[in-house]
Design a protein around this motif. Structure first.
Motif, PDB file in Angstrom:
ATOM      1  N   UNK A  74       0.817  -1.215   0.000  1.00  0.00           N
ATOM      2  CA  UNK A  74       0.000   0.000   0.000  1.00  0.00           C
ATOM      3  C   UNK A  74       0.851   1.266   0.000  1.00  0.00           C
ATOM      4  N   UNK A  75       2.071   1.152   0.506  1.00  0.00           N
ATOM      5  CA  UNK A  75       2.949   2.307   0.578  1.00  0.00           C
ATOM      6  C   UNK A  75       4.397   1.899   0.439  1.00  0.00           C
ATOM      7  N   UNK A  76       5.235   2.856   0.035  1.00  0.00           N
ATOM      8  CA  UNK A  76       6.674   2.639  -0.076  1.00  0.00           C
ATOM      9  C   UNK A  76       7.387   3.727   0.717  1.00  0.00           C
ATOM     10  N   UNK A  94      11.132  10.011  -8.664  1.00  0.00           N
ATOM     11  CA  UNK A  94      10.272  10.301  -9.812  1.00  0.00           C
ATOM     12  C   UNK A  94       9.604   9.035 -10.334  1.00  0.00           C
ATOM     13  N   UNK A  95      10.306   7.912 -10.257  1.00  0.00           N
ATOM     14  CA  UNK A  95       9.695   6.627 -10.630  1.00  0.00           C
ATOM     15  C   UNK A  95       8.579   6.272  -9.652  1.00  0.00           C
ATOM     16  N   UNK A  96       8.817   6.501  -8.377  1.00  0.00           N
ATOM     17  CA  UNK A  96       7.814   6.171  -7.361  1.00  0.00           C
ATOM     18  C   UNK A  96       6.545   6.997  -7.547  1.00  0.00           C
ATOM     19  N   UNK A  97       6.698   8.236  -7.988  1.00  0.00           N
ATOM     20  CA  UNK A  97       5.530   9.100  -8.171  1.00  0.00           C
ATOM     21  C   UNK A  97       4.588   8.578  -9.252  1.00  0.00           C
ATOM     22  N   UNK A  98       5.097   7.723 -10.121  1.00  0.00           N
ATOM     23  CA  UNK A  98       4.259   7.158 -11.183  1.00  0.00           C
ATOM     24  C   UNK A  98       3.420   5.982 -10.701  1.00  0.00           C
ATOM     25  N   UNK A  99       3.678   5.504  -9.480  1.00  0.00           N
ATOM     26  CA  UNK A  99       3.005   4.317  -8.965  1.00  0.00           C
ATOM     27  C   UNK A  99       1.823   4.698  -8.077  1.00  0.00           C
ATOM     28  N   UNK A 100       0.891   3.789  -7.960  1.00  0.00           N
ATOM     29  CA  UNK A 100      -0.310   4.030  -7.149  1.00  0.00           C
ATOM     30  C   UNK A 100      -0.097   3.531  -5.727  1.00  0.00           C
ATOM     31  N   UNK A 101       0.825   4.185  -5.013  1.00  0.00           N
ATOM     32  CA  UNK A 101       1.122   3.829  -3.623  1.00  0.00           C
ATOM     33  C   UNK A 101       1.341   5.109  -2.818  1.00  0.00           C
ATOM     34  N   UNK A 102       1.148   5.024  -1.501  1.00  0.00           N
ATOM     35  CA  UNK A 102       1.509   6.123  -0.619  1.00  0.00           C
ATOM     36  C   UNK A 102       3.028   6.211  -0.542  1.00  0.00           C
ATOM     37  N   UNK A 103       3.547   7.429  -0.437  1.00  0.00           N
ATOM     38  CA  UNK A 103       4.998   7.616  -0.411  1.00  0.00           C
ATOM     39  C   UNK A 103       5.426   8.308   0.878  1.00  0.00           C
ATOM     40  N   UNK A 104       6.451   7.737   1.510  1.00  0.00           N
ATOM     41  CA  UNK A 104       6.987   8.278   2.761  1.00  0.00           C
ATOM     42  C   UNK A 104       8.507   8.360   2.666  1.00  0.00           C
ATOM     43  N   UNK A 105       9.078   9.264   3.451  1.00  0.00           N
ATOM     44  CA  UNK A 105      10.532   9.346   3.604  1.00  0.00           C
ATOM     45  C   UNK A 105      10.865   9.244   5.083  1.00  0.00           C
ATOM     46  N   UNK A 106      11.965   8.555   5.368  1.00  0.00           N
ATOM     47  CA  UNK A 106      12.522   8.497   6.713  1.00  0.00           C
ATOM     48  C   UNK A 106      13.952   8.987   6.630  1.00  0.00           C
ATOM     49  N   UNK A 107      14.225  10.096   7.305  1.00  0.00           N
ATOM     50  CA  UNK A 107      15.573  10.649   7.272  1.00  0.00           C
ATOM     51  C   UNK A 107      16.150  10.741   8.675  1.00  0.00           C
ATOM     52  N   UNK A 108      17.472  10.889   8.719  1.00  0.00           N
ATOM     53  CA  UNK A 108      18.198  10.901   9.993  1.00  0.00           C
ATOM     54  C   UNK A 108      18.906  12.241  10.153  1.00  0.00           C
TER      55      UNK A 108
END
Length: 230
Positions: A152-154, A185-199
């Protein structure tokens, strides 16, 4: 107002976790009544699950090599005993009260690319057997685009900022940031929720990571190396 997502590998802190829509937690750290309490407050709980590394005792599915950063043994993903072990972990986490699962250690394209098809098969088995309400994959870019049909998400871990060693943090060099942008940019083409985890360990680095994640349609959470900070 709630925040989108938190990654927390400690225990307790229910009041602070209640401020998020989704929380990724260590599956063994939260009893049923605490998961139920978070659920009553509208929080979707995701239990951590490793798909290609095992921190448990020696087992027949282990490879000789280990993760140099965290010490877990790499595994033969297609070993039926490992598959059964992971699916049992997933099913147990959902039965214990978790809403969904966070799938980690999916980056095998540089180490054991022959296991990538087996990872997709394992994720499909988890979806079918455990029936989680939500599956969040950590990276797994070598599995795209098929991965997007199973989750559902990446999450793009360490999209903009990273831990350099146990005590210092920094933005990625420009060439890495550009490479990460191409993947985003590839991920934006997919039908999934997008998250980032940074440190990060400073307001300046935190602001940089959050601002850059927004530019690529990602909801960002920033923490320390061992995810002990909410």
């Amino acid at each position: 107002m709630t925040q989108p997502i938190a990654f927390y590998y400690g225990a307790g802190e229910l009041e602070r976790l209640s401020q998020f829509d989704k929380v990724v937690l260590q599956a063994d750290f939260y009893p049923r009544h605490e998961l139920d309490l978070l659920g009553e407050r509208g929080v979707q709980t995701l239990g951590y699950l490793s798909l290609s590394e095992d921190v448990g005792p020696p087992a027949p599915w282990h490879r000789p090599e280990r993760n140099p950063d965290w010490g877990g043994a790499f595994v033969h993903v297609d070993d039926p005993r490992w598959v059964a072990h992971v699916v049992d972990q997933a099913t147990s986490a959902i039965a214990a009260g978790f809403d969904g699962l966070f799938l980690d250690t999916l980056n095998l394209e540089q180490t054991y690319p022959e296991d990538l098809p087996h990872l997709l098969t394992l994720i499909a088995a988890i979806r079918e057997e455990a029936r989680p309400a939500y599956l969040l994959a950590n990276r797994g870019f070598g599995l795209l685009p098929k991965l997007a049909d199973l989750v559902d998400g990446v999450l793009f871990e360490s999209f903009s900022a990273r831990w350099v060693d146990t005590e210092s943090y920094a933005p990625w060099p420009d060439d890495v940031l550009e490479a990460h942008a191409s993947v985003a940019e590839r991920l934006l083409e997919l039908d999934v929720d997008l998250y980032a985890l940074d440190y990060a360990d400073s307001d300046e680095l935190t602001d940089f990571a959050q601002r850059r994640a927004r530019e690529f349609g990602m909801l960002c959470f920033v923490s320390d190396r061992v995810l002990s900070r909410i």
